[in-house]
Design a protein around this motif. Sequence first.
Motif, short mmCIF file in Angstrom:
data_model
loop_
_atom_site.label_atom_id
_atom_site.label_comp_id
_atom_site.label_asym_id
_atom_site.label_seq_id
_atom_site.Cartn_x
_atom_site.Cartn_y
_atom_site.Cartn_z
N TYR A 136 0.84 -1.20 0.00
CA TYR A 136 0.00 0.00 0.00
C TYR A 136 0.88 1.26 0.00
N ASN A 137 1.84 1.33 0.92
CA ASN A 137 2.68 2.53 1.00
C ASN A 137 3.49 2.74 -0.28
N ASP A 138 3.98 1.65 -0.88
CA ASP A 138 4.72 1.78 -2.14
C ASP A 138 3.81 2.32 -3.25
N THR A 139 2.59 1.79 -3.32
CA THR A 139 1.64 2.23 -4.33
C THR A 139 1.20 3.67 -4.08
N ALA A 140 0.97 4.02 -2.82
CA ALA A 140 0.60 5.39 -2.47
C ALA A 140 1.73 6.35 -2.85
#
Length: 179
Positions: A136-140
Amino acid sequence: MIILIVAAALLVVIGGYFIATQRNLVALDERVKNSLSQIGVQLKTRWDAITLLAKMVEKYSKHEHDTLMDAIAARRSPIKTAGDAQTQQNACDQMLARINAVAEQYPQLRASELYTNTMNQINEYENNVRMSRQIYNDTATRLNSAVRQWPTSIVAGMLDFKQCEYLHVENDKTDIPTI
């Protein structure tokens, strides 16, 4: 005539850029939503395992079981934002701490094979949640970079794409544990 052709070509290039950028932003936004959904799925599975542990506690203490089940029911909610995911994560951690406290009072519960297997599954789910949080954090980060970088930021602003909030580690979890 040449001016008309140049103007038309410029409009086609700008239109093509606008469409390509919009499609890229939509794809990134969908990846963010998907990764947040995956966190929700992992946390739901974790809640199911915690509920199973609470039911095991019932054999040893009806009062502890009722307290745990009431707390579990009150804390389970759908995940729509990074803040919701963080709240669920904290609630799961609190429930596990309470169940571990009960298990300390009842050594025969701790010795149960079902209890041990369920705790191992919870650890596996926790690893899945960690991986989902990282994804999630990488995609965000990808979406946030696209939304902030020029000239993509112009298209993002026109189409109301916003930056996503990141999932953070609680301060007490970043401290080095004392042994």
